[in-house]
Design a protein around this motif. Structure first.
Motif, PDB file in Angstrom:
ATOM      1  N   UNK A  96      -5.264 -10.712   1.799  1.00  0.00           N
ATOM      2  CA  UNK A  96      -6.622 -10.173   1.815  1.00  0.00           C
ATOM      3  C   UNK A  96      -7.570 -11.137   2.517  1.00  0.00           C
ATOM      4  N   UNK A  97      -8.471 -10.583   3.319  1.00  0.00           N
ATOM      5  CA  UNK A  97      -9.491 -11.408   3.944  1.00  0.00           C
ATOM      6  C   UNK A  97      -9.425 -11.407   5.459  1.00  0.00           C
ATOM      7  N   UNK A  98     -10.312 -12.167   6.116  1.00  0.00           N
ATOM      8  CA  UNK A  98     -10.389 -12.201   7.582  1.00  0.00           C
ATOM      9  C   UNK A  98      -9.107 -12.712   8.219  1.00  0.00           C
ATOM     10  N   UNK A  99      -8.850 -12.241   9.433  1.00  0.00           N
ATOM     11  CA  UNK A  99      -7.646 -12.640  10.149  1.00  0.00           C
ATOM     12  C   UNK A  99      -7.613 -14.131  10.444  1.00  0.00           C
ATOM     13  N   UNK A 100      -8.785 -14.736  10.633  1.00  0.00           N
ATOM     14  CA  UNK A 100      -8.835 -16.139  11.044  1.00  0.00           C
ATOM     15  C   UNK A 100      -9.021 -17.098   9.872  1.00  0.00           C
ATOM     16  N   UNK A 101      -8.806 -16.616   8.653  1.00  0.00           N
ATOM     17  CA  UNK A 101      -8.975 -17.453   7.466  1.00  0.00           C
ATOM     18  C   UNK A 101      -7.635 -17.693   6.792  1.00  0.00           C
ATOM     19  N   UNK A 102      -7.471 -18.900   6.259  1.00  0.00           N
ATOM     20  CA  UNK A 102      -6.252 -19.224   5.519  1.00  0.00           C
ATOM     21  C   UNK A 102      -6.504 -19.265   4.016  1.00  0.00           C
ATOM     22  N   UNK A 103      -7.773 -19.134   3.606  1.00  0.00           N
ATOM     23  CA  UNK A 103      -8.113 -19.216   2.181  1.00  0.00           C
ATOM     24  C   UNK A 103      -7.776 -17.907   1.479  1.00  0.00           C
ATOM     25  N   UNK A 104      -7.230 -17.961   0.262  1.00  0.00           N
ATOM     26  CA  UNK A 104      -6.953 -16.721  -0.478  1.00  0.00           C
ATOM     27  C   UNK A 104      -8.256 -16.010  -0.829  1.00  0.00           C
ATOM     28  N   UNK A 105      -8.222 -14.688  -0.853  1.00  0.00           N
ATOM     29  CA  UNK A 105      -9.401 -13.884  -1.161  1.00  0.00           C
ATOM     30  C   UNK A 105      -9.084 -12.962  -2.331  1.00  0.00           C
ATOM     31  N   UNK A 106      -9.789 -13.151  -3.439  1.00  0.00           N
ATOM     32  CA  UNK A 106      -9.597 -12.299  -4.607  1.00  0.00           C
ATOM     33  C   UNK A 106     -10.295 -10.959  -4.408  1.00  0.00           C
ATOM     34  N   UNK A 107      -9.698  -9.901  -4.912  1.00  0.00           N
ATOM     35  CA  UNK A 107     -10.404  -8.622  -4.896  1.00  0.00           C
ATOM     36  C   UNK A 107     -11.328  -8.546  -6.105  1.00  0.00           C
ATOM     37  N   UNK A 108     -12.348  -7.707  -6.021  1.00  0.00           N
ATOM     38  CA  UNK A 108     -13.304  -7.545  -7.115  1.00  0.00           C
ATOM     39  C   UNK A 108     -12.818  -6.516  -8.123  1.00  0.00           C
ATOM     40  N   UNK A 109     -12.189  -5.462  -7.641  1.00  0.00           N
ATOM     41  CA  UNK A 109     -11.720  -4.392  -8.518  1.00  0.00           C
ATOM     42  C   UNK A 109     -10.548  -4.859  -9.372  1.00  0.00           C
ATOM     43  N   UNK A 110     -10.604  -4.691 -10.702  1.00  0.00           N
ATOM     44  CA  UNK A 110      -9.455  -5.048 -11.554  1.00  0.00           C
ATOM     45  C   UNK A 110      -8.372  -3.976 -11.467  1.00  0.00           C
ATOM     46  N   UNK A 111      -7.766  -3.892 -10.278  1.00  0.00           N
ATOM     47  CA  UNK A 111      -6.837  -2.792  -9.993  1.00  0.00           C
ATOM     48  C   UNK A 111      -5.626  -2.801 -10.904  1.00  0.00           C
ATOM     49  N   UNK A 112      -5.088  -3.990 -11.201  1.00  0.00           N
ATOM     50  CA  UNK A 112      -3.879  -4.039 -12.033  1.00  0.00           C
ATOM     51  C   UNK A 112      -4.197  -3.617 -13.463  1.00  0.00           C
ATOM     52  N   UNK A 172       3.787  -6.679 -10.142  1.00  0.00           N
ATOM     53  CA  UNK A 172       5.009  -6.965  -9.381  1.00  0.00           C
ATOM     54  C   UNK A 172       5.732  -5.687  -8.998  1.00  0.00           C
ATOM     55  N   UNK A 173       5.807  -4.743  -9.922  1.00  0.00           N
ATOM     56  CA  UNK A 173       6.494  -3.494  -9.634  1.00  0.00           C
ATOM     57  C   UNK A 173       5.764  -2.694  -8.564  1.00  0.00           C
ATOM     58  N   UNK A 174       4.443  -2.679  -8.622  1.00  0.00           N
ATOM     59  CA  UNK A 174       3.669  -1.923  -7.643  1.00  0.00           C
ATOM     60  C   UNK A 174       3.848  -2.487  -6.237  1.00  0.00           C
ATOM     61  N   UNK A 175       3.789  -3.808  -6.118  1.00  0.00           N
ATOM     62  CA  UNK A 175       3.954  -4.421  -4.800  1.00  0.00           C
ATOM     63  C   UNK A 175       5.377  -4.198  -4.288  1.00  0.00           C
ATOM     64  N   UNK A 176       6.359  -4.314  -5.169  1.00  0.00           N
ATOM     65  CA  UNK A 176       7.748  -4.067  -4.770  1.00  0.00           C
ATOM     66  C   UNK A 176       7.943  -2.623  -4.335  1.00  0.00           C
ATOM     67  N   UNK A 177       7.306  -1.689  -5.055  1.00  0.00           N
ATOM     68  CA  UNK A 177       7.460  -0.271  -4.727  1.00  0.00           C
ATOM     69  C   UNK A 177       6.857   0.071  -3.369  1.00  0.00           C
ATOM     70  N   UNK A 178       5.946  -0.745  -2.878  1.00  0.00           N
ATOM     71  CA  UNK A 178       5.389  -0.550  -1.541  1.00  0.00           C
ATOM     72  C   UNK A 178       6.278  -1.146  -0.447  1.00  0.00           C
TER      73      UNK A 178
END
Length: 402
Positions: free
Chosen positions: A150-166, A203-209
């Protein structure tokens, strides 16, 4: 039983805080179930969670997730209070004996204690990790690998999402588990011990994708910013500076976009010079930056209103970028534009924006009802569910149990 309330008559006891468990209880209540939320006296840790009302300081979060539920408050540090919760969770009835909780590590609420009182009890426990360790949406998301994508193409920093999707996805897993276990109990008479770990949900959701398999074969995927992965999709700015997201998933959508923007010939020439086939997702994805460069001037030369009108007229798949404040303002001005949303009078706060269930039954939305004051239904629930009389309830009050 009302067709619009298919779970009418089912009773679920919810002893959970934060998002996963309460969102499941809210969804079940919107489908017609009687959901009894049990809190400790004074409320659980999420009682005053942000966002708060600017008018009263009450938690907009808490009242939103607990609409349509009955509220019971007990002294759960006392044995008498714990016994009452166990009694409520295992009360008799073919559509009762269902509890959703996230009380990991509380031995007094373990499945064996519930099953000793009612062998066919359905217990759904939300955990952080399957080994019993703690986790919340934000720690699960960082560990799942999503923040690294997640985040800009030119960034190496991790970007947290705001939505508590999990959390929200876990809540729907809880709903599915409750209904599946209830169906089995109706057929066989068997109860159920169900555990759902938030870490497993992610983990299951990411694997299922297929994303973990992709990484195992190809290595870490690069960040894409706002570009759609594996197809063509990206945002463009109008002359007013507003942005729209454009997505192409089918040949028809590609034709609509090139026709609307008058770029069919330019993009055909680009495809020929690049030796690419822009009729495929793969071809468009591989040359997404160059395609975006060809399309950008069309957007930047037009007002936002023109962009919206011309894309819509051509049948392009697109959507505007709006802030949360803009969505709220749009709803206030034209409620029909978001029919799932409901303007609701919430006691202790005032008028708020609530929502029906997103599940429409026979074409109708469920509507919304306000959350009640913490503990308001304690005496009524003890009388209705456990058959307690006035003197017994008064003794519990005198003892500080309720």
């Amino acid at each position: 039983m009302s067709l619009s309330s298919p779970l009418e008559g089912i009773r679920v006891v919810e002893f959970a805080s934060f998002v996963a468990g309460p969102s499941a209880g809210r969804a079940l209540a919107q489908l017609g179930a009687e959901v009894i939320r049990v809190d400790p006296l004074g409320g659980a840790a999420d009682r005053h969670r942000w966002p708060l009302s600017a008018r009263t300081g009450e938690s907009l979060y808490w009242t939103s997730l607990n609409r349509g539920k009955r509220s019971v408050a007990l002294d759960l540090r006392s044995e008498a209070g714990r016994d009452l919760l166990l009694d409520l969770a295992t009360a008799p009835g073919p559509d009762a004996g269902i509890i959703v909780d996230n009380a990991v590590g509380r031995q007094w609420l373990r499945y064996e204690a519930l099953a000793a009182r009612r062998p066919d009890v359905i217990s759904v426990k939300v955990q952080g990790r399957a080994d019993g360790g703690p986790a919340v949406d934000y720690t699960v998301n960082s560990a799942s690998g999503i923040a690294a994508l997640t985040g800009p193409e030119d960034s190496a920093a991790p970007v947290n999402h705001v939505l508590p999707a999990w959390d929200l996805l876990c809540g729907q897993e809880v709903v599915s588990a409750v209904l599946a276990a209830l169906r089995r109990r109706d057929r066989t008479g068997a109860g159920a011990q169900i555990e759902i770990a938030l870490d497993d949900v992610a983990a299951a959701a990411v694997a299922d994708l297929g994303w973990y398999s992709e990484a195992a074969e190809r290595g870490q995927r690069a960040r894409h910013g706002n570009h759609l992965y594996g197809a063509f999709g990206v945002d463009f700015a109008s002359a007013d500076g507003d942005r729209v997201m454009v997505v192409v998933l089918t040949p028809r959508q590609w034709s609509a976009l090139t026709t609307a923007t008058g770029t069919a010939e330019s993009l055909a020439a680009l495809a020929e010079s690049a030796g690419a086939d822009f009729s495929t997702d793969e071809g468009r994805y591989a040359h997404r930056h160059r395609i975006a460069e060809v399309l950008t001037p069309w957007f930047s030369e037009r007002s936002t209103a023109q962009v919206h009108a011309e894309l819509t007229a051509a049948g392009v798949l697109w959507g505007p970028y709006r802030s949360i404040a803009e969505v709220a303002a749009d709803f206030a001005e034209s409620p029909e534009t978001a029919p799932v949303l409901v303007s609701l009078a919430q006691p202790g706060i005032g008028q708020v924006i609530s929502a029906s269930s997103s599940v429409r039954i026979d074409g109708a939305y469920s509507g919304a009802v306000p959350a009640v004051e913490l503990g308001r239904d304690t005496e009524a629930v003890l009388a209705d569910v456990l058959g307690m009389g006035g003197s017994e309830i008064e003794r519990l009050r005198a003892d500080g149990v309720i």
